[in-house]
Each structure stands twice: as structure tokens, then as C-alpha cells.
Design an enzyme around this catalytic site. Structure first.
Site, short mmCIF file in Angstrom:
data_model
loop_
_atom_site.label_atom_id
_atom_site.label_comp_id
_atom_site.label_asym_id
_atom_site.label_seq_id
_atom_site.Cartn_x
_atom_site.Cartn_y
_atom_site.Cartn_z
CG ASP A 1 -6.30 3.41 -0.65
OD1 ASP A 1 -7.00 3.16 0.34
OD2 ASP A 1 -5.29 4.12 -0.62
NE ARG B 1 0.20 11.22 -2.95
CZ ARG B 1 -0.86 10.85 -2.26
NH1 ARG B 1 -1.86 10.22 -2.84
NH2 ARG B 1 -0.95 11.11 -0.97
CG HIS C 1 -2.05 0.94 1.15
ND1 HIS C 1 -3.30 0.65 1.64
CD2 HIS C 1 -2.15 2.19 0.62
CE1 HIS C 1 -4.11 1.68 1.43
NE2 HIS C 1 -3.43 2.62 0.82
CG HIS D 1 -10.35 3.98 1.77
ND1 HIS D 1 -9.22 4.71 2.10
CD2 HIS D 1 -11.40 4.69 2.26
CE1 HIS D 1 -9.59 5.80 2.76
NE2 HIS D 1 -10.90 5.81 2.87
CG ASP E 1 -2.31 4.67 3.49
OD1 ASP E 1 -2.18 5.00 2.29
OD2 ASP E 1 -3.29 5.00 4.16
ZN LIG Z 1 -7.04 4.25 2.07
#
Ligand SMILES: [Zn+2]
Length: 434
Positions: A155, A67, A63, A182, A310
Site C-alpha cells: 500500500d 507510521r 487499513h 493499492h 486509510d
Molecule cells: Zn493506498
């Protein structure tokens, strides 16, 4: 032509894929692990002295937000994969909430091509579950899987439609690719900026209740129970989420889940203590100490399968706002191991062995890649960790473009020293070589 040989000598090897936890030497030839054993010596090999260090498979992160395309001012594949290498990660799954969203073959190919050109670790794209991540129409999952997507996720957003989620789970069986979620019910989450409870009340900030997460988890577990497929629940953050997942697992539902380093080590109290530092703002929000303890126990017991960062880099301006308006998320790749080692392993909350398993063998298995092992013949993706080294977190030195971490100035014990990807040294003495 002679192959490049690297001998990693005298380290303590932890390889959860083989149950190995003992001192050993490791020989790399070309891009493979050629041998592992005692007192190896090889003519012409470059020797890395790993005495006093721990040698593990390269970490695998399920995760990460790289970008690119579209938000290169926050991060790109070049900077994000270098941040990964700094953190010991040799494989990362990147989320598709880019601009444009990665929701077709072209998008998956773009990420793979860019990673081949600019990346220093392995990049596995996640494709979107729905077109444009709009939650309505299922994306071309089959074509994306064929192009190399190893996971599907919307997500950043939940899949609102239960019907769409059900279809996605059915497809996940057909393509052998997990659906990462998510879990957030928007009608309950509202504009919540912190956990709903004591701190939100004290500070007068809109709160996000735990049911916003648990209701969606309950729904997806029920769907998975019915239609099968591989449900992978992203960033679980509450004690009740753990109870739901534990019960489903006990019933044989094919679910796996992940937890972030920050939810394992920080709580909502940091929002107050930091004086509204927007680097404590994330989704799901930091929760209570009771939640945090439940997450640790679940990780130890195997209810939680993996740690995933994340990693969510943002620009200075994205975070330099009123608390409620600031973007969500923090960087994670470069601090994950140190934070977990310092705050969980050293106090005895979790063994180093189990932590390494959650960062290597377990995530590799979830997406079905060959990493996460040091067995002979495997690709030489290796991390060498100095578990005694103390260092202070200085975002100014991050390889990531994101400086958004609440850990500024924290002193942590445990540092990633050296990293090999496919037999190539990308980090040495804590410094990138490329
Ligand atoms: Zn998330």
C-alpha cells in the site's frame, strides 16, 4: 482471586455476527463476554449505564498507517492506537510502508512487540508483498505470516509486475492471508493531484483519471480469477471499479473490497470549496458525486464488504505545501464513525445495522480474527456509541499526532463514548483512560 466484572446495562445491542439488534444487557467477566440477555444483575460488577446508547462489537480497521518505525513524527503505535480507541476501533491492521518497510519476520515482530508495549488496541501487522515495496521481488510472505502478519500489501504503491501479483495471490492461498491492493497505474496517474475531470480543469491541477484505478483492478481480478487466492481491493473510489468488482463477484472470484469514510462522504468539489486545502489531497483522489453515490449503493448491497479508514497521519509541514507537492492522505480513525453516522445513516442512505457490520463482523472475517462479535465466550472488545451526541471536529484534541483532516469545525452527530479492549476500559465518556 476474583475476576473483574463489568455489566453494560440497558443499551441497544447491534451484533451483526448473530443478527442481534435489540435492547440487552451485556456482562463482561475478565477479558470475555460472559453473558448477554435481559435484566442481568451481578453481584460486585461495575455497572456502565448504556441507556440510550448503542452497544456494538469493537470496530476493526483493515487499513491504518501507524507510521512506526521511521516516521514517528507523523504517528507512532502509542498515539495511533489511542486514536483508534477514540474512534471505537479495537483492532487495526497497520500498513508496512514504514522505514524500514515491514518486509520480513523481524519487522513483523517489531510491530507486534511495540504494540504489546505501547498499544491500547489490537494491532495486526500487514507485511509487504515485495521486498522494500519495490515491486520486483516477492517478500518472505510465509515467514511473515508465521510471525503474525494478517495481510499483505504494498500500500502506497501498486504492485507493478503482474507476474509478482500472480505469485502473491498464489501464496495468499497457501498462507490463508489476503493480498490488499493499492490500485494505481503510475503511467496514467502521473503526478495527478486531484480527480481528472471538471475540477482538475477548472483549477488547473494535474488530474488522476479513473482508469488509473480501474485498469489495475481489472488486471488483478483477472489474475485472481486464474490463480485464486484472496484479493482484497483497498480504497475503491469509482463507480466503474464497483461494476468490475460486482461482475467478478457474480462469477465467483474470491475478491473482497473496502471503501473509506471520505470517499463515501466527500467529493472533488471540496477541493475547490476549501480553496486548495491540501487536506483534501489523497490517493485515490476524491471523486465525483456520481462515484460517491455508486459507492454508497455498493456498500448497502454488499458489493463493498467493509469500511476502512486509510488513516494517514502527516505532520503540519508535510501538508503545508503547494497543493501538488503536499503529501497524500488524511487522518480517519477519530472521525470515521461520526462522519458515516451523520452523513449516511441519519439521512437514510444506509442502515446503522449495515454500517456496524461493515466496521466489525465483515472486516474481522476477512483477516480471520476472532473480533467483530459479541457472542458469549468471545473476547470483550466492545464499543458503546452515543448516536444522539453532537460534537465539533477539533484536531487539536485528537489523540493522533496527525491533524490533517478537511473536517475541521464540522459538526457531526454520533460519538464513540466507551470502548473496551479485552475486557479493559480504554475509553470512557469519550476520554481515554490510558
Ligand atoms: Zn493506498
Amino acid at each position: 482471586m476474583s475476576v473483574n466484572k463489568i455489566l453494560i446495562k440497558g443499551g441497544h445491542v447491534i451484533d451483526p455476527s448473530k443478527g442481534r439488534n435489540a435492547k440487552a444487557d451485556l456482562l463482561v467477566e475478565g477479558n470475555e463476554i460472559a453473558a448477554i440477555g435481559d435484566h442481568l444483575s451481578v453481584e460486585g460488577a461495575e455497572v456502565i449505564d448504556a441507556a440510550g446508547c448503542t452497544v456494538t462489537p469493537g470496530f476493526v480497521d483493515l487499513h491504518v498507517h501507524l507510521r512506526e518505525p521511521g516516521f514517528e513524527y507523523k504517528e507512532d503505535i502509542a498515539s495511533g492506537t489511542r486514536a483508534a480507541a477514540r474512534g471505537g476501533f479495537t483492532s487495526v491492521v497497520c500498513m508496512p510502508n514504514t522505514s524500514p518497510v515491514i518486509d520480513d519476520e523481524t519487522g513483523v515482530r517489531f510491530v507486534l512487540d511495540r504494540a504489546a508495549r505501547d498499544g491500547v488496541v489490537r494491532v495486526y501487522p500487514a507485511g509487504a508483498v515485495t521486498k522494500g515495496q519495490k515491486g520486483q521481488e516477492i517478500a518472505e510472505m510465509g515467514l511473515m505470516a508465521r510471525a503474525g502478519a494478517r495481510m499483505f500489501s504494498d500500500d502506497g504503491l501498486p504492485v507493478i509486475s503482474a507476474r509478482v501479483m500472480s505469485t502473491a495471490l498464489t501464496y495468499s492461498t497457501m498462507f490463508g492471508v489476503p493480498i490488499s491492493t493499492h490500485e494505481e497505474d503510475p503511467s496514467l496517474a502521473g503526478d495527478g493531484a486531484v480527480n481528472f475531470g471538471r475540477i482538475s480543469t477548472l483549477m488547473g491541477l494535474p488530474g488522476m483519471p479513473e482508469e488509473a484505478e480501474t485498469i489495475m483492478i481489472a488486471r488483478d481480478l483477472e489474475l485472481c480469477r486464474r490463480v485464486g487466492g484472496h484479493l482484497h481491493i483497498g480504497h475503491v473510489s469509482t463507480a466503474r471499479s464497483i461494476e468490475l468488482i460486482a461482475a467478478a463477484k457474480a462469477d465467483g472470484v474470491s475478491v473482497t473490497c473496502e471503501v473509506t469514510p471520505h470517499h463515501l462522504t466527500l467529493t472533488e468539489d471540496l477541493v475547490k470549496e476549501s480553496g486548495y486545502d491540501t487536506n483534501t489531497k489523497m490517493k485515490p483522489p476524491l471523486r465525483t458525486e456520481a462515484d460517491r453515490r455508486a459507492l454508497i449503493v455498493a456498500l448497502r448491497d454488499g458489493i463493498i464488504d467493509v469500511v476502512a479508514t486509510d488513516h494517514a497521519p502527516h505532520s503540519f509541514d508535510d501538508k503545508d505545501k503547494e497543493y501538488t507537492f503536499a503529501d497524500n492522505g488524511i487522518t480517519g480513525l477519530e472521525t470515521a464513525f461520526a462522519l458515516l453516522h451523520d452523513r449516511l445513516v441519519l439521512p437514510g442512505d444506509i442502515s446503522l445495522d449495515r454500517l456496524i457490520e461493515c466496521l466489525t463482523t465483515a472486516p474481522a472475517r476477512i483477516i480471520g480474527i476472532d473480533g467483530g462479535t459479541l457472542c458469549e465466550g468471545a473476547a470483550a472488545d466492545i464499543a458503546i456509541l452515543n448516536t444522539d451526541q453532537e460534537w465539533a471536529v477539533n484536531p487539536g484534541k485528537f489523540a493522533s499526532k496527525g491533524r490533517n483532516t478537511p473536517l475541521v469545525g464540522w459538526s457531526l452527530t454520533g460519538k464513540v463514548d466507551t470502548v473496551l479492549v479485552d475486557g479493559r476500559i480504554v475509553l470512557r465518556g469519550g476520554e481515554l483512560t490510558c
